[in-house]
Design an enzyme around this catalytic site. Structure first.
Site, PDB file in Angstrom:
ATOM      1  CG  ASP A 236      -3.841  -5.428  -4.191  1.00  0.00           C
ATOM      2  OD1 ASP A 236      -5.060  -5.158  -4.107  1.00  0.00           O
ATOM      3  OD2 ASP A 236      -3.400  -6.111  -3.255  1.00  0.00           O
TER       4      ASP A 236
ATOM      5  CG  HIS B  17      -1.945  -0.815   1.431  1.00  0.00           C
ATOM      6  ND1 HIS B  17      -1.760  -1.957   1.361  1.00  0.00           N
ATOM      7  CD2 HIS B  17      -3.386  -1.047   0.666  1.00  0.00           C
ATOM      8  CE1 HIS B  17      -2.927  -3.110   1.705  1.00  0.00           C
ATOM      9  NE2 HIS B  17      -3.916  -2.296   0.868  1.00  0.00           N
TER      10      HIS B  17
END
Length: 537
Positions: A270, A198
């Site tokens: 993702d 992230h």
């Protein structure tokens, strides 16, 4: 295909983010969650998928009806990251212990762990379907072989490929029995990383032989079991592709996943808003490169319009062959047909008694207790020091939560330790006695540590000097007991410091049921659980 038809076709392959709440002002993450006007525009223009987060199960049920009404077609993919049951994200549904709890159980009772995992998947599927979802972004197939992993951790089904594969396969059987699509993630394996994708691009430096022996095994097993989709990992793996992360790599998604592993289902990226991708390329180029690499669905591009425009331009110029677009659209159609269009929106969206019973059984089966005697009630009062990530989004620690209210009945005054509050640590740090005990007050200290791998925290959870704090309290004869919720690695390291006279317990779960059962064992008493409302992650 004319430009209007092309744009609508490409739009079907995007999955955008939305809140489960109805109102724009209720969005928890407005940076990523589209406003209602923007969401309605995108759906009417052909966007084919929505990933949801937040709200109650009943709100989600109504929200899914609304999204279907806004959509250009009735074949919308509606999904959520409900790796720990629908209640992890949506209040009023069932929140289950994290998957790694069953990985630990698998080590000494394989049959029970497999049965639980299949029931876990069926519970998740049934509740997802009742809420209006048709796609569950689980199971995690990463093998959490690195205890320092900040982003996978308890989300994995095991620390070894055999357990991870067997349990993920059982979970997938439960999803299939419940009529929803599953998603094996994060290919080719995010379990042995110490960085959070992230926030940055992790590098996995293993040779191809090691990947075959460990990381790829659960994915092979899930593909053989018929999992409908596979999600990519934002990782750089030089042994496979030294230049592009897996999400953007034809060598990983086409050569390895499509050809070598013979996966014929949907490949979904993702979230493309993650820093591992946005730090490399812009929203349009990221979408094009992912599609070029072999992805079918583009999840959460940083800018949906830019992503659609760039893919359309790449198709028009010949950079992307038209056949790739049709292949991805066909895979999407086939996936939707596999979930049979089963919707149960006329039924209650919340949990049933049987599903709640499963949650309690899982907590009981994975609870670990050390020390023979319960925590003594402090004669003159004491402190329960509760460490949490933050109080602004911590619904499992409401005022009536068992971790707070039960010790309080025994005379332990609650103090919450979190990064936005007053620190319990000496400043500057003092290695031998890190706790500033003058801030806590007098009396014995009952430590309660809510620790788990948390995305976006960049490993900050590992910085707290809890081993030194425990030694400090033991030296002063002030440690009344220890409770650890979540991360098994922190529990293993801390329990080793305790003499047998100190009561201690561990639960993989953090929800109210886990607190109730753990506190009941530590305090030597039973109470009726009083939630005062619904709960969620």
């Amino acid at each position: 295909m004319n430009p209007v038809e092309l744009r609508r076709a490409v739009s079907q392959l995007l999955v955008v983010r939305a809140s489960g709440h109805a109102g724009d002002q209720q969005r928890r993450y407005p940076r990523w969650e589209l406003s209602n006007s923007e969401l309605q525009r995108q759906l009417q223009n052909g966007v084919g998928g929505v990933i949801l987060l937040g709200g109650t199960a009943t709100e989600l049920q109504q929200r899914c009806r609304t999204l279907r009404a806004w959509a250009a077609d009735d074949d919308l993919l509606l999904c959520a990251d409900v790796e720990e049951g629908v209640g992890q994200r949506f209040e009023g549904a069932t929140w289950l212990v994290p998957p790694l709890a069953l990985g630990r159980l698998h080590g000494h009772n394989q049959a029970a762990a497999i049965r639980f995992a299949e029931r876990y998947g069926r519970c998740t599927a049934d509740q997802a379907r009742r809420c209006g979802l048709n796609w569950v972004l689980a199971p995690v197939c990463d093998v959490n072989s690195n205890p320092a992993n900040p982003v996978i951790n308890v989300r994995a089904w095991g620390q070894a490929p055999e357990a991870a594969g067997a349990l993920a396969e059982a979970f997938q059987r439960g999803l299939q029995a419940g009529g929803v699509l599953g998603c094996a993630k994060h290919f080719p394996g995010h379990g042995d990383t110490a960085q959070d994708s992230h926030l940055e691009l992790p590098v996995l430096a293993h040779a191809r032989e090691r990947l075959e022996q460990l990381e790829l095994k659960p994915f092979r097993r899930l593909i053989a079991a018929g999992v409908e989709s596979v999600m990519t990992a934002h990782l750089l793996i030089p042994a496979l592709d030294a230049e592009r992360p897996a999400t953007l790599s034809p060598k990983v998604l086409t050569d390895l996943l499509r050809v070598s592993l013979d996966f014929q289902g949907l490949i979904v990226t993702d979230a493309l808003v993650m820093e591992a991708i946005t730090s490399l390329v812009g929203p349009g180029e990221a979408a094009v490169q992912a599609f070029e690499a072999g992805a079918d669905l583009i999840l959460m591009p940083a800018d949906a319009d830019e992503a659609i425009n760039a893919v359309c331009a790449a198709l028009a110029s010949g950079r992307l062959p038209a056949s790739r677009l049709e292949q991805s659209l066909q895979r999407r159609r086939e996936a939707l047909q596999r979930c049979h269009g089963r919707q149960s929106q006329n039924k209650t969206a919340g949990e049933t008694t049987e599903e709640h019973q499963l949650a309690l059984e899982l907590v009981g089966a994975t609870l670990e207790v050390q020390g023979a005697t319960p925590v003594d009630a402090p004669a003159g009062g004491g402190v329960t020091l509760i460490r949490v990530d933050g109080v602004l989004a911590c619904p499992f620690l409401r005022p009536e939560a068992p971790a707070i209210s039960w010790p309080a009945r025994r005379g332990f005054r609650p103090i919450l330790c979190h990064e936005l509050g007053i620190s319990p640590w000496h400043d500057p740090p003092q290695a031998d006695h890190p706790l500033a005990l003058d801030r806590l007050g007098e009396g014995p200290v009952l430590l309660q540590l809510f620790l788990r791998g948390n995305p976006f925290r960049a490993g900050r959870d590992r910085e707290d000097p809890w081993p030194a704090a425990i030694r400090q309290l033991l030296t002063l004869n002030r440690l009344a007991g220890l409770a650890v919720y979540g991360c098994p690695y922190r529990w293993e390291s801390l329990r080793a410091l305790l003499p047998s006279s100190i009561p201690a317990a561990y639960s993989p779960g953090q929800m109210a049921e886990a607190q109730q059962m753990l506190m009941g064992r530590l305090l030597g008493e039973e109470h009726t659980l009083e939630l005062g409302g619904e709960f969620t992650d």
